[in-house]
Design a protein around this motif. Structure first.
Motif, mmCIF file in Angstrom:
data_model
loop_
_atom_site.group_PDB
_atom_site.id
_atom_site.type_symbol
_atom_site.label_atom_id
_atom_site.label_comp_id
_atom_site.label_asym_id
_atom_site.label_seq_id
_atom_site.Cartn_x
_atom_site.Cartn_y
_atom_site.Cartn_z
ATOM 1 N N SER A 150 -17.853 -2.247 7.388
ATOM 2 C CA SER A 150 -16.861 -2.342 6.326
ATOM 3 C C SER A 150 -16.747 -1.014 5.606
ATOM 4 C CB SER A 150 -17.248 -3.423 5.330
ATOM 5 O OG SER A 150 -18.433 -3.064 4.685
ATOM 6 N N LEU A 151 -15.621 -0.847 4.981
ATOM 7 C CA LEU A 151 -15.466 0.308 4.114
ATOM 8 C C LEU A 151 -14.711 -0.120 2.875
ATOM 9 C CD1 LEU A 151 -12.336 1.642 4.250
ATOM 10 C CD2 LEU A 151 -13.130 2.294 6.469
ATOM 11 N N LEU A 181 -6.481 -11.899 0.256
ATOM 12 C CA LEU A 181 -7.098 -11.666 1.560
ATOM 13 C C LEU A 181 -5.994 -11.496 2.603
ATOM 14 C CD1 LEU A 181 -10.042 -11.939 2.770
ATOM 15 C CD2 LEU A 181 -9.378 -14.231 3.363
ATOM 16 N N LEU A 182 -6.139 -10.501 3.437
ATOM 17 C CA LEU A 182 -5.168 -10.263 4.503
ATOM 18 C C LEU A 182 -5.954 -10.122 5.794
ATOM 19 C CD1 LEU A 182 -3.067 -7.381 2.983
ATOM 20 C CD2 LEU A 182 -2.116 -9.540 3.678
ATOM 21 N N VAL A 224 -8.929 -7.008 11.827
ATOM 22 C CA VAL A 224 -9.411 -6.509 10.541
ATOM 23 C C VAL A 224 -9.225 -7.582 9.480
ATOM 24 C CG1 VAL A 224 -8.838 -4.140 11.079
ATOM 25 C CG2 VAL A 224 -7.223 -5.498 9.807
ATOM 26 N N LEU A 225 -9.993 -7.464 8.450
ATOM 27 C CA LEU A 225 -9.884 -8.370 7.316
ATOM 28 C C LEU A 225 -9.925 -7.496 6.069
ATOM 29 C CD1 LEU A 225 -11.579 -11.709 7.510
ATOM 30 C CD2 LEU A 225 -11.355 -10.680 5.298
ATOM 31 N N LEU A 226 -8.900 -7.631 5.249
ATOM 32 C CA LEU A 226 -8.776 -6.780 4.076
ATOM 33 C C LEU A 226 -8.793 -7.650 2.847
ATOM 34 C CD1 LEU A 226 -5.809 -4.371 4.687
ATOM 35 C CD2 LEU A 226 -7.975 -3.709 3.762
ATOM 36 N N TYR A 227 -9.518 -7.282 1.849
ATOM 37 C CA TYR A 227 -9.362 -7.992 0.590
ATOM 38 C C TYR A 227 -9.444 -7.040 -0.583
ATOM 39 C CZ TYR A 227 -14.504 -8.214 0.401
ATOM 40 O OH TYR A 227 -15.830 -7.919 0.389
ATOM 41 N N GLY A 245 -8.171 -1.422 -8.978
ATOM 42 C CA GLY A 245 -8.823 -2.269 -7.994
ATOM 43 C C GLY A 245 -9.192 -1.471 -6.774
ATOM 44 N N SER A 246 -9.787 -2.141 -5.814
ATOM 45 C CA SER A 246 -10.137 -1.433 -4.595
ATOM 46 C C SER A 246 -9.906 -2.352 -3.400
ATOM 47 C CB SER A 246 -11.593 -0.981 -4.648
ATOM 48 O OG SER A 246 -12.427 -2.099 -4.648
ATOM 49 N N TRP A 247 -9.789 -1.747 -2.244
ATOM 50 C CA TRP A 247 -9.643 -2.487 -0.995
ATOM 51 C C TRP A 247 -10.976 -2.499 -0.284
ATOM 52 C CZ3 TRP A 247 -5.555 -5.244 0.347
ATOM 53 C CH2 TRP A 247 -4.287 -4.894 -0.114
ATOM 54 N N THR A 248 -11.315 -3.625 0.292
ATOM 55 C CA THR A 248 -12.469 -3.673 1.179
ATOM 56 C C THR A 248 -11.971 -4.066 2.556
ATOM 57 O OG1 THR A 248 -13.779 -4.393 -0.685
ATOM 58 C CG2 THR A 248 -14.771 -4.604 1.483
#
Lengths: 938, 198
Positions: free
Chosen positions: A404-405, A474-475, A564-567, A587-590
């Protein structure tokens, strides 16, 4: 080379000449500040002649006249050349900070191309020794290694030759598989296709078993024996300070901080312009699978609030549309806190079609992400719970499967957009450069139902703050190999108002919530397929070479589809007690991706040219802590000393600080025994280099001697006398030898969640508090954020005191409150540093007129006392100690010093009087000056 | 950031009247020293950068009063270059106010007290960089060398010793004959370029 050499100096090891030493033996040692302007000034001064030189025997003469002119000419010419040279900087000095390289001074290839010619010339002029790696004479150590390599090569060649002789019957490419595939190198396994035809048994996934790190390449294997590397290790190892090889952090080699200075740039990039990214692959991922009811029961047993789990609030989370971050606790009686855990459900494709019975019966997957320091604790807990769960629940360790990043900052979304090209070809701005699809487009049936997420993702161009999106959104979708689009180009951003309006509409409607798409990241096969299908860099390069100039290669059906999974993570924003602070809500993306696919994505991110200029920065652990500190968030494990992981962290920090302290000579380090801790007391409370929770909870150590015990009893009776304390601390300090292993956590020390803490604090002292029976109130901690009201910056380990009670020490209390009354008047002035107080009157002197003296006197009476003055209140005594600061420094986001710490909740309960909400006194460890502060629960 | 801009004035001090000079040669002017040399004679040793600075300040105060002196006070700097042997100076002043300094120099007819000698200040070049002022000073020094040598040759004074030291002057040579006794400097650039080849 001159034939006559000076006699060699005693120390002949230095190649270059030493600087001329001061010939005077008794020269004063005082260091004079370097005058950097002197060189320029010298170079610019032109030499002149005196008049007498222009005369011949005091008479005008043509030859003298001509000579003086000639002198002038040479002087001017020389001066011009000199000043030009003085201003001149070497080519490698002229590059901007981020392009400087250590080796640029002796390797021309390290300077940018436009300066390379000049650099080459300068090196030739300067006679700079330039050695290429090829021609360098190896050092003794290196020579040994090279010889070993040579020997091994010869051996290997012999062995390979022997193998070839044996092999011929098997080596047929269409034949069967080699007999012992373990012996042959992986790239020699040619007959993969035939293997696939035979259809080998797919290995059974072992559940409830700890994952092993992926087998590194032979070249790097020896370096990863006791730790594993992040997928982007090579990137970071070149550019950042990593954890020491002997002291890995949580069994990982983690970047601590970039080599370049980055405290302020990181703040700027994450708040104002740019982006900061972290490789967070060290965060552990777990998967539990089972019926929804049993999973929820499991979480309930872990202490997650019931209303979050089953109530309306958690509806979207249960459907797999949001993530949830909660603190989990052990199931057994003391209910020790474990760690904050991020949880996300796998969205079920057949959610609506199925009946309720089927819905209950089907198995669902839940992903848990936890900090590696608390992984084993949670793992054990989950295994225990899985055993008793009915129907059965399986637990799987996905630690080295999902990397993850995290990326934050206004440019973060943009950079991610350019790196993540959805696999399904979509008519989006990325693919064709047309206008972005509107929310209406995506919502309506015009677009394919299957690509709603991809379209939404592509339409997010222009978003500067992920916190604007629905909270914890969540994407999940599949992306192409980012290496096909490398080097990344700046994406098209919305410029017109209508386009931006569309973006807002999209965010408001958020069509992703309506789709039923199965996130493939939860699927082991999809993850493995994506990792296995990743083409080699060579193949990617070939495809890029075949593409038309300026075009990206066409996607092929055989390309890997990286799930991928982005939240998004938005900072939780509770009611901020400190006034005047505008909370940075960035905010931030993970991003979660298969472990092996992270590295190409990382490179695409790092080299993305942001629309605002520059590239995203990368951060280390220190930057991560800085950013959470500036957001006013507590960082796990450092700010949770009530947890096991936090306790270990605190202990490690304490040892580090102690070593740092011991390293210094006695005269130059803080003498903790002599620190004035208020009211005549001397000696730091507990150990000076740590947050001494043992001392805080257990009280001052009771000595064995009767006399001292009596003194102690006397002291506890009346708080004024503290003479015995210094002696005891000394004794304690001397006896204490730092053990290697962290001692077990204090038995009852626990960390209360914010909600419970607030409820406790809100109860009036007269009513009896109803508490869950397991909480041992005298050692329950609450996490707080701290702002200083006057001046000062809290440092880690700073001691937090409550105000002395009005019965025990009313005078001191009044003095502290006096500081408050004069300071809360004007908040903006308060943090103005030195100029906060209008002390613009002249200083006392003999010649001052009477009215000025009177004015000064009046002003000094009105003003609050300042630190160092006689009237400044002393620090309260140890009986008023309530906690410690775990993180503290100057806060760039707030503009003054703030801190994050923990308090013993029992000591601050019911101590509030009207108008003095959450006041405290903070004293940095090893200093005698205390400051007035205010805290709030976070 | 706005860059602070300066002007550099290249100034020559000329001594038209040799009679009043304390350092006058015993012989009559024109005897063995050509007039061009007398005219560009060295300044006395008391004349230095500080004195020149005072002279300019006083001149500006006299002409423009407190306003003028205040305007130039911040930027005026003579120490850039002052050579009394050749009576050449480079003065720095801010771009907005270099005219004040120039006019003060032009109106000066006498050097101040310790020297007390009639003189003429000639601003020969105003440039934006010190480099250009220096180049001009070099050019002018070459020119005056050439002139002095030519004048000396014409007045049958042996200059064998000096000729060898300055080969550039010899190269330029004969062309300058018509300007031997010329008092004024030919300031047309075209004229200069012809001279400057050597």
């Amino acid at each position: 080379m001159a034939p006559l050499r000076p006699p060699p100096p005693l120390n002949n090891s230095k190649k270059r000449k030493e600087a001329p030493t001061n010939s005077q033996p008794n020269a004063p040692k005082r260091h004079k500040p370097t005058d950097h302007g002197q060189k320029t000034r010298d170079a610019r001064t032109l030499s002149t002649q005196t008049t007498s030189k222009a005369f011949k025997n005091g008479e005008l003469d043509v030859s003298a006249f001509v000579k003086s002119r000639a002198f002038e000419i040479t002087a001017l010419e020389e001066g011009m050349a000199r000043s030009k040279k003085a201003l001149n900087r070497r080519a490698f000095q002229q590059v901007p900070k981020e392009l400087r390289r250590r080796t640029a001074s002796h390797n021309v290839k390290r300077v940018p191309k436009r300066l390379r010619e000049r650099g080459k010339r300068e090196m030739a002029d300067d006679n700079t020794p330039t050695v290429t790696a090829r021609r360098r004479k190896p050092t003794a150590h290196m020579r040994l290694r090279l010889e070993t390599v040579k020997k091994l090569r010869a051996l290997g060649a012999k062995r390979n030759a022997g193998k070839d002789r044996v092999k011929p019957p098997v080596a047929d490419p269409n034949g069967a598989a080699p007999k012992n595939p373990a012996d042959s190198a992986p790239d020699q396994q040619q007959p993969v296709k035939t293997l696939a035809a035979i259809k080998a048994r797919t290995p059974k996934v072992k559940q409830s078993l700890l994952a092993t790190p992926p087998l590194p390449k032979a070249k790097f294997r020896k370096r990863q024996i006791h730790k594993s590397w992040l997928p982007t290790h090579l990137f970071h190892a070149k550019r950042a300070r990593m954890t020491a090889p002997s002291a890995s952090l949580w069994r990982f080699s983690i970047p601590l901080t970039p080599t370049a200075k980055s405290y302020r740039p990181t703040h700027r990039a994450s708040h104002a312009r740019g982006a900061v990214a972290w490789d967070m692959s060290y965060i552990s991922t777990l998967q539990v699978e089972g019926r929804e009811a049993s999973l929820i029961g499991m979480l309930k047993a872990l202490g997650v609030d019931e209303e979050e789990l089953v109530g309306r609030q958690g509806g979207k989370w249960r459907q797999g549309r949001r993530v949830l971050e909660k603190f989990v606790f052990e199931r057994e009686a003391p209910h020790d806190p474990i760690a904050p855990v991020t949880m996300m459900w796998c969205r079920d494709p057949a959610e609506q079609s199925a009946g309720t019975v089927e819905m209950e019966k089907r198995k669902r997957k839940l992903l848990l992400r936890v900090h590696p320091s608390a992984f084993y604790q949670l793992w054990e807990e989950l295994l225990r719970l899985a055993k008793v769960a009915k129907p059965a629940v399986s637990v799987e360790d996905l630690r080295f499967e999902i990397g993850s990043l995290e990326i934050t900052g206004p440019g973060g979304t943009e950079a991610l957009l350019s790196a993540l090209w959805p696999s399904h070809p979509i008519p989006g701005p990325l693919a064709k450069g047309d206008t972005a699809p509107t929310a209406m487009d995506i919502d309506s049936g015009s677009s394919n139902k299957n690509t709603v997420v991809e379209e939404t993702w592509s339409a997010l161009a222009g978003l500067t703050n992920p916190a604007v999106l629905p909270k914890n959104a969540l994407l999940s979708f599949n992306v192409q190999d980012p290496r096909l689009h490398h080097p990344p180009r700046t994406i098209k951003l919305p410029r017109t108002e209508t386009e931006q309006h569309k973006l807002l509409e999209l965010i408001a409607s958020w069509p992703v919530d309506t789709v039923q798409q199965h996130p493939e990241l939860f699927d082991r096969k999809a993850r493995q397929a994506a990792s296995a299908k990743m083409p080699s860099q060579k193949a990617v390069n070939r495809r890029k070479g075949l593409a038309a100039p300026g075009e990206y290669p066409e996607p092929l059906p055989n390309d890997p589809q990286i799930p991928v999974l982005l939240y998004t993570t938005a900072p939780t924003n509770p009611d901020r007690g400190a006034p005047g602070r505008q909370s940075p809500k960035a905010g931030s993306w993970t991003l979660l991706v298969p472990w092996k696919c992270l590295q190409p994505i990382w490179y695409s991110l790092m080299y993305y040219p942001l629309s605002t200029g520059q590239q995203p920065r990368f951060g280390g652990l220190d930057q991560y802590r800085q950013s959470s500190f500036e957001a006013g968030k507590a960082w796990f494990p450092g700010d949770y000393p009530g947890t096991k992981a936090g306790w270990e962290w605190e202990y490690a920090e304490r040892r580090k600080r102690e070593a740092e302290w011991r390293k210094r000579p006695k005269g130059k380090r803080v003498n903790y025994k002599k620190v004035e801790v208020g009211e005549g007391g001397r000696g730091e409370v507990g150990v000076g280099w740590g947050c001494d929770w043992e001392r805080l909870v257990g009280g001052p150590p009771v000595s064995h001697e009767g006399v001292e015990a009596a003194a102690d009893a006397e002291k506890s009776g009346k708080s004024g006398d503290k003479s015995a304390k210094g002696v005891k601390t000394k004794a304690q300090e001397e006896s204490q030898e730092p053990p290697q292993q962290a001692p077990p956590k204090l038995p009852h020390l626990t960390q209360l969640p914010a909600r419970q803490a607030l409820a406790l604090l809100a109860t009036p002292p007269t009513t009896t508090i109803k508490l869950p029976p397991h909480i041992h109130l005298p050692s329950a901690l609450i996490t707080i954020r701290l702002t200083l009201l006057t001046r000062g910056v809290p440092q880690p380990c700073a001691r937090i005191y409550r105000l002395p009670s009005s019965t025990a020490n009313p005078e001191l209390r009044r003095q502290w409150l006096a500081l408050l009354s004069s300071n809360t008047r004007n908040h903006t002035q308060k943090h103005g540093g030195k100029h906060a107080h209008p002390r613009n009157l002249p200083k006392t002197g003999h010649g001052l007129p009477q009215h000025v003296v009177q004015q000064r006197l009046a002003q000094s009476l009105l003003e609050p006392a300042r630190a160092g003055e006689e009237t400044y209140p002393a620090c309260p005594g140890e009986e008023d100690l309530v906690g410690f600061v775990t993180t503290g420094s100057y806060d760039l986001a707030a503009g003054f010093g703030t801190g994050i710490g923990s308090l013993l909740v029992e000591r601050v309960m019911g101590r509030e009087e009207a108008g003095e909400r959450h006041l405290c006194v903070v004293r940095n460890s090893g200093t005698g000056v205390a400051r007035l502060g205010r805290w709030e629960v976070i | 950031m706005v860059r602070i801009k300066h002007r550099y004035l290249l100034v020559n001090i000329l001594y038209p009247d040799a009679k009043h000079s304390q350092l006058a040669p015993a012989t009559k002017p024109g005897d063995n020293v050509p007039y061009t040399v007398q005219f560009r004679r060295p300044s006395p040793d008391q004349m230095n950068g500080g004195l020149l600075m005072r002279l300019i300040r006083d001149g500006v105060v006299e002409l423009f009063g407190d306003y003028g002196s205040g305007k130039i006070a911040g930027s005026l700097q003579v120490v850039k270059y002052f050579s009394s042997a050749t009576s050449t100076a480079i003065i720095r002043v801010s771009r907005e106010h270099y005219r004040l300094v120039w006019s003060a120099l032009t109106f000066t007819t006498r050097l101040p007290r310790p020297v007390d000698q009639p003189c003429v200040f000639q601003v020969v070049r105003v440039s934006g960089t010190i480099r250009k002022a220096e180049e001009e000073a070099i050019r002018r020094a070459r020119l005056s060398i050439r002139r002095a040598e030519a004048a000396a040759k014409s007045s049958s004074v042996s200059i064998a010793g000096t000729a060898s030291t300055t080969p550039t002057a010899v190269a330029a040579g004969e062309d300058d004959f018509d300007m031997i006794h010329g008092i004024e400097d030919p300031d047309e650039p075209g004229d200069m370029d012809v001279d400057d080849d050597g």
